[in-house]
Design a protein around this motif. Structure first.
Motif, mmCIF file in Angstrom:
data_model
loop_
_atom_site.group_PDB
_atom_site.id
_atom_site.type_symbol
_atom_site.label_atom_id
_atom_site.label_comp_id
_atom_site.label_asym_id
_atom_site.label_seq_id
_atom_site.Cartn_x
_atom_site.Cartn_y
_atom_site.Cartn_z
ATOM 1 N N TRP A 114 -27.860 -44.702 3.230
ATOM 2 C CA TRP A 114 -28.821 -43.595 3.205
ATOM 3 C C TRP A 114 -30.005 -43.864 4.135
ATOM 4 C CZ3 TRP A 114 -28.915 -43.163 -2.864
ATOM 5 C CH2 TRP A 114 -27.736 -42.548 -3.286
ATOM 6 N N LEU A 163 -29.020 -43.202 7.617
ATOM 7 C CA LEU A 163 -28.917 -41.771 7.929
ATOM 8 C C LEU A 163 -30.269 -41.182 8.306
ATOM 9 C CD1 LEU A 163 -26.428 -40.438 5.189
ATOM 10 C CD2 LEU A 163 -25.953 -40.975 7.586
ATOM 11 N N ASN A 200 -27.216 -38.186 -2.106
ATOM 12 C CA ASN A 200 -26.254 -38.337 -1.012
ATOM 13 C C ASN A 200 -26.031 -37.012 -0.273
ATOM 14 O OD1 ASN A 200 -24.025 -40.028 0.288
ATOM 15 N ND2 ASN A 200 -22.868 -38.279 -0.465
ATOM 16 N N VAL A 244 -26.787 -36.112 3.683
ATOM 17 C CA VAL A 244 -25.668 -35.734 4.551
ATOM 18 C C VAL A 244 -25.871 -34.329 5.110
ATOM 19 C CG1 VAL A 244 -23.189 -35.269 4.620
ATOM 20 C CG2 VAL A 244 -24.037 -37.281 3.427
ATOM 21 N N TYR A 247 -20.965 -29.357 7.461
ATOM 22 C CA TYR A 247 -20.653 -29.943 6.154
ATOM 23 C C TYR A 247 -19.565 -29.154 5.437
ATOM 24 C CZ TYR A 247 -21.163 -31.488 1.318
ATOM 25 O OH TYR A 247 -20.902 -31.966 0.058
ATOM 26 N N PRO A 263 -17.475 -35.642 5.017
ATOM 27 C CA PRO A 263 -18.763 -35.521 5.721
ATOM 28 C C PRO A 263 -19.575 -36.807 5.777
ATOM 29 C CG PRO A 263 -18.854 -34.430 3.583
ATOM 30 C CD PRO A 263 -17.427 -34.802 3.813
ATOM 31 N N LEU A 264 -19.502 -37.643 4.745
ATOM 32 C CA LEU A 264 -20.282 -38.880 4.769
ATOM 33 C C LEU A 264 -19.798 -39.803 5.887
ATOM 34 C CD1 LEU A 264 -22.465 -40.672 3.573
ATOM 35 C CD2 LEU A 264 -20.794 -41.536 1.924
ATOM 36 N N ALA A 269 -21.165 -38.350 9.124
ATOM 37 C CA ALA A 269 -22.603 -38.613 9.267
ATOM 38 C C ALA A 269 -22.858 -40.076 9.616
ATOM 39 C CB ALA A 269 -23.324 -38.234 7.979
ATOM 40 N N ASP A 312 -19.539 -46.207 9.734
ATOM 41 C CA ASP A 312 -18.558 -45.609 8.839
ATOM 42 C C ASP A 312 -17.687 -46.688 8.203
ATOM 43 O OD1 ASP A 312 -17.784 -45.841 11.580
ATOM 44 O OD2 ASP A 312 -15.863 -44.938 11.058
#
Length: 362
Positions: free
Chosen positions: A156, A159, A231, A235, A244, A250-251, A254, A268
């Protein structure tokens, strides 16, 4: 295994890991677009109600799992079909979780590795863990889940460094009204992951402090909802609602956008490794429910061989349940949710609770 006992904290970690195991990588609530995070919050309220049903049902039969409760509530003759359905349900969902995990791993990291090798290796680990009993499995929760949450927090934070991050992607809130939110809540997000907490009824008899079962269940639902909401907010802020809603993972997408000084990239992989830890409890929970259900149905004195048998079946079953990932997703989101999740997670437990209440009163 019945003489083994687990602490409330251990059960909390296991159920938390079970619920968030593979849910973070999926685009839950995508139909609501920028309001997807509200879908999680509303679904969490429904999750509290379902957990209250499961807890109250267990309070009537504190020494019994769901499989053992059913004959005492509706009679042995009527119970057999429902017991077989629940055992099959747990087994199938374990196979689905295996397939989800293997497909994501094969598509992102182990591109040339056959799915059967990925799934088979993972099942060996799970069966080996359960050969040591439920206490070994729950101790894994104590050791792994705090690290899981810490790794998720790092993702997080990363991101937040993405250039495309824009919190305004969440607006306008309720821009399309409440209808898209409610459509996503029921039956999709309510049943996955919150309704899947029905597996906790298979763990309750092993709890060493029965008075804490309600606290454990509600706390697991609350923290699951909070983590998923945070989360989704992050995202959505990175990808935007349009991307999305069209992205199945999607995570992962991102995380691929994170780049620190054009040197540290491909985070990732960290998402995949984090999911690996969570999926262990997702597959392990369903495997436990299936194996214990079979052992209790046939009144087996030991169930280690049952775990070995279930582990052997799950590997080929996970490959046979659908010819492709697209068809696999269609079956899970459309057919299985309507005809199995709703009856077995919501309708039948509420019916059992009503009958148990009447029987106790009479």
């Amino acid at each position: 295994m019945k003489h083994e006992k687990i602490s409330p904290l251990q059960l909390f970690y296991v159920i938390l890991g079970f619920q968030i195991g593979n849910t973070f990588v999926f685009g839950l609530g995508g139909g609501a677009k920028q309001d997807a995070w509200l879908v999680i919050l509303v679904s969490m309220l429904g999750g509290f109600i379902l957990m209250l049903v499961y807890t109250k049902l267990s309070n009537y039969y504190p020494d019994d799992t769901l499989i053992q409760m059913i004959p005492k509530i509706i009679g042995k003759f009527l119970a057999i079909p429902f017991i077989l359905i629940y055992i099959s349900y747990f087994t199938y969902l374990a196979a689905r979780a295996c397939r989800d995990f293997a497909e994501i791993l094969a598509a992102s990291m182990l591109v040339k590795t056959p799915l059967v090798v990925v799934i088979g290796s993972f099942m060996v680990l799970i069966v080996y863990c359960f050969r040591g009993g439920i206490e070994s499995f729950c101790r894994m929760g104590e050791a792994v889940i705090p690290s899981y949450i810490m790794a998720l927090s790092i993702i997080w934070i990363l991101l937040l460094t993405v250039d495309e991050f824009d919190i305004n992607n969440l607006s306008p809130i309720l821009g399309n009204g409440p209808k898209p939110i409610l459509k996503e809540v029921f039956p999709k997000v309510l049943t996955f992951p919150f309704g899947e907490s029905i597996i906790i009824t298979m763990f309750f008899p092993y709890l060493n402090n029965m008075g804490r079962k309600g606290t454990v269940g509600m706390a697991a639902i609350l923290l699951t909802g909070v983590l998923m909401t945070v989360n989704l907010i992050l995202v959505l802020s990175v990808l935007g609602p349009e991307i999305y809603s069209r992205n199945f993972f999607p995570l992962l997408t991102a995380a691929q956008m994170v780049s620190i000084a054009d040197f540290l990239e491909r985070f990732d992989a960290l998402v995949i490794l984090t999911m690996l830890a969570g999926v262990f409890f997702k597959i392990g929970g369903w495997t436990f429910g299936s194996a214990i259900g079979i052992a209790q149905l046939f009144k087996l004195k030991q169930n280690r061989s049952v775990f070995l048998g279930i582990g052997t079946i799950l590997t080929p079953l996970s490959l046979l349940i659908a010819p492709s990932q697209i068809r696999h997703n269609e079956i899970g989101l459309d057919f299985f949710t309507l005809y199995f999740h709703i009856p077995l997670q919501i309708v039948f437990p509420i019916m059992l609770l009503c009958i148990a209440f009447i029987r106790k009163k009479i």
